[in-house]
Design an enzyme around this catalytic site. Structure first.
Site, PDB file in Angstrom:
ATOM      1  N   HIS A  20      45.462  -5.563  76.486  1.00  0.00           N
ATOM      2  CA  HIS A  20      45.513  -4.151  76.089  1.00  0.00           C
ATOM      3  C   HIS A  20      44.681  -3.939  74.820  1.00  0.00           C
ATOM      4  O   HIS A  20      43.916  -2.988  74.714  1.00  0.00           O
ATOM      5  CB  HIS A  20      46.949  -3.724  75.753  1.00  0.00           C
ATOM      6  CG  HIS A  20      47.896  -3.689  76.912  1.00  0.00           C
ATOM      7  ND1 HIS A  20      49.102  -4.348  76.895  1.00  0.00           N
ATOM      8  CD2 HIS A  20      47.846  -3.067  78.114  1.00  0.00           C
ATOM      9  CE1 HIS A  20      49.751  -4.129  78.031  1.00  0.00           C
ATOM     10  NE2 HIS A  20      49.010  -3.357  78.790  1.00  0.00           N
ATOM     11  N   LYS A  44      60.250   2.087  86.628  1.00  0.00           N
ATOM     12  CA  LYS A  44      60.123   0.778  85.988  1.00  0.00           C
ATOM     13  C   LYS A  44      61.290   0.471  85.068  1.00  0.00           C
ATOM     14  O   LYS A  44      61.845   1.344  84.427  1.00  0.00           O
ATOM     15  CB  LYS A  44      58.814   0.703  85.196  1.00  0.00           C
ATOM     16  CG  LYS A  44      57.619   0.435  86.081  1.00  0.00           C
ATOM     17  CD  LYS A  44      56.425  -0.001  85.246  1.00  0.00           C
ATOM     18  CE  LYS A  44      55.229  -0.315  86.142  1.00  0.00           C
ATOM     19  NZ  LYS A  44      54.048  -0.693  85.374  1.00  0.00           N
ATOM     20  N   ARG A  93      41.546  -5.474  86.136  1.00  0.00           N
ATOM     21  CA  ARG A  93      41.603  -6.936  86.067  1.00  0.00           C
ATOM     22  C   ARG A  93      41.129  -7.490  87.402  1.00  0.00           C
ATOM     23  O   ARG A  93      39.976  -7.368  87.758  1.00  0.00           O
ATOM     24  CB  ARG A  93      43.025  -7.396  85.725  1.00  0.00           C
ATOM     25  CG  ARG A  93      43.401  -7.102  84.295  1.00  0.00           C
ATOM     26  CD  ARG A  93      44.879  -7.188  84.067  1.00  0.00           C
ATOM     27  NE  ARG A  93      45.594  -6.119  84.758  1.00  0.00           N
ATOM     28  CZ  ARG A  93      46.883  -5.874  84.668  1.00  0.00           C
ATOM     29  NH1 ARG A  93      47.634  -6.665  83.939  1.00  0.00           N
ATOM     30  NH2 ARG A  93      47.434  -4.878  85.300  1.00  0.00           N
ATOM     31  N   SER A 131      51.764  -7.801  81.032  1.00  0.00           N
ATOM     32  CA  SER A 131      53.030  -7.737  80.304  1.00  0.00           C
ATOM     33  C   SER A 131      54.128  -8.450  81.076  1.00  0.00           C
ATOM     34  O   SER A 131      54.967  -9.132  80.485  1.00  0.00           O
ATOM     35  CB  SER A 131      53.434  -6.282  80.081  1.00  0.00           C
ATOM     36  OG  SER A 131      52.453  -5.602  79.344  1.00  0.00           O
TER      37      SER A 131
HETATM   38  P1  ADP Z   1      50.990   0.482  83.745  1.00  0.00           P
HETATM   39  O1  ADP Z   1      52.461   0.403  83.972  1.00  0.00           O
HETATM   40  O2  ADP Z   1      50.504   1.884  83.559  1.00  0.00           O
HETATM   41  O3  ADP Z   1      50.143  -0.315  84.692  1.00  0.00           O
HETATM   42  P2  ADP Z   1      50.327  -1.546  81.764  1.00  0.00           P
HETATM   43  O4  ADP Z   1      50.765  -1.588  80.352  1.00  0.00           O
HETATM   44  O5  ADP Z   1      50.737  -2.654  82.642  1.00  0.00           O
HETATM   45  O6  ADP Z   1      50.840  -0.147  82.289  1.00  0.00           O
HETATM   46  O7  ADP Z   1      48.739  -1.411  81.855  1.00  0.00           O
HETATM   47  C1  ADP Z   1      48.072  -0.320  81.275  1.00  0.00           C
HETATM   48  C2  ADP Z   1      46.586  -0.432  81.505  1.00  0.00           C
HETATM   49  O8  ADP Z   1      46.064  -1.554  80.810  1.00  0.00           O
HETATM   50  C3  ADP Z   1      46.165  -0.621  82.966  1.00  0.00           C
HETATM   51  O9  ADP Z   1      44.987   0.123  83.200  1.00  0.00           O
HETATM   52  C4  ADP Z   1      45.858  -2.081  83.059  1.00  0.00           C
HETATM   53  O10 ADP Z   1      44.894  -2.341  84.063  1.00  0.00           O
HETATM   54  C5  ADP Z   1      45.301  -2.354  81.678  1.00  0.00           C
HETATM   55  N1  ADP Z   1      45.439  -3.763  81.347  1.00  0.00           N
HETATM   56  C6  ADP Z   1      46.566  -4.495  81.294  1.00  0.00           C
HETATM   57  N2  ADP Z   1      46.299  -5.779  81.004  1.00  0.00           N
HETATM   58  C7  ADP Z   1      44.949  -5.867  80.885  1.00  0.00           C
HETATM   59  C8  ADP Z   1      44.041  -6.942  80.630  1.00  0.00           C
HETATM   60  N3  ADP Z   1      44.477  -8.177  80.504  1.00  0.00           N
HETATM   61  N4  ADP Z   1      42.716  -6.642  80.594  1.00  0.00           N
HETATM   62  C9  ADP Z   1      42.285  -5.380  80.780  1.00  0.00           C
HETATM   63  N5  ADP Z   1      43.089  -4.341  81.048  1.00  0.00           N
HETATM   64  C10 ADP Z   1      44.407  -4.573  81.099  1.00  0.00           C
END
Ligand code: ADP
Length: 162
Positions: A20, A44, A93, A131
């Site tokens: 992130h 969630k 990803r 996460s």
């Molecule tokens: P959501 O529940 O909206 O998917 P996340 O916190 O899991 O929330 O992810 C938010 C955004 O951050 C998404 O667009 C996800 O693809 C991006 N993201 C999460 N981890 C990574 C990473 N390792 N590299 C690039 N983008 C990421």
């Protein structure tokens, strides 16, 4: 055309990972203002409350003058209009992200044609960071130091102990 570019990066950030943070860093250079919008997704189950996630994010973005953390308690497209964001920022990803992200981007564009979604490819070293993986490793007593900043690792372990 000096259009002010405001980005909104929506996500759960439960917890915030280096993946992130990489996106935030790169997004901060793309937009004049970047809002990190912590979304309330009713389907969630979160480890951290929305206020805890906000606090963790705020600490991480102290050094950026053009990045702000906000809580999004409505539809992303509605909220984007309210904060006058003209772009959504999302990360891609693995290919497995694609289908869900395509659905989200298309839906958001339909709901609010003024707001388009911009994608950034993950950095290779963070490509498998998520996460949920961080929570899984921590639950089994593994080391999450490579995935999240130290102060977040402490919070995750503490939360899981409870
Ligand atoms: P959501 O529940 O909206 O998917 P996340 O916190 O899991 O929330 O992810 C938010 C955004 O951050 C998404 O667009 C996800 O693809 C991006 N993201 C999460 N981890 C990574 C990473 N390792 N590299 C690039 N983008 C990421």
């Amino acid at each position: 055309m000096g259009m002010n570019k405001t980005g909104m990066y929506p996500g759960s950030f439960d917890p915030l990972t280096y993946g992130h943070l990489d996106l935030i860093d790169r997004g901060s250079k793309l937009f004049d203002t970047l809002y990190i919008a912590i979304s309330k997704n009713i389907t969630k189950d979160y480890l951290f409350t929305i206020d805890e996630r906000k606090e963790m994010l705020e600490k991480a973005i102290e050094k950026y003058t053009n990045v702000k953390v906000v809580i999004c308690d409505k539809l992303i497209s509605t909220f984007a209009k309210e904060i006058k964001a003209n772009f959504l920022l999302r990360g891609l990803r693995a290919v497995t992200d694609f289908e869900y992200e395509l659905q989200m981007a298309s839906t958001n564009l339909l709901l609010n044609p003024e707001v388009d979604t911009a994608f950034m490819m993950t950095k290779t070293e963070y490509s498998y960071f998520s996460s949920s993986m961080v929570k899984e490793i921590a639950r089994f007593g593994g080391d999450i130091a490579k995935f999240v900043p130290p102060y977040i690792a402490t919070e995750v372990y503490e939360k899981i102990k409870k």
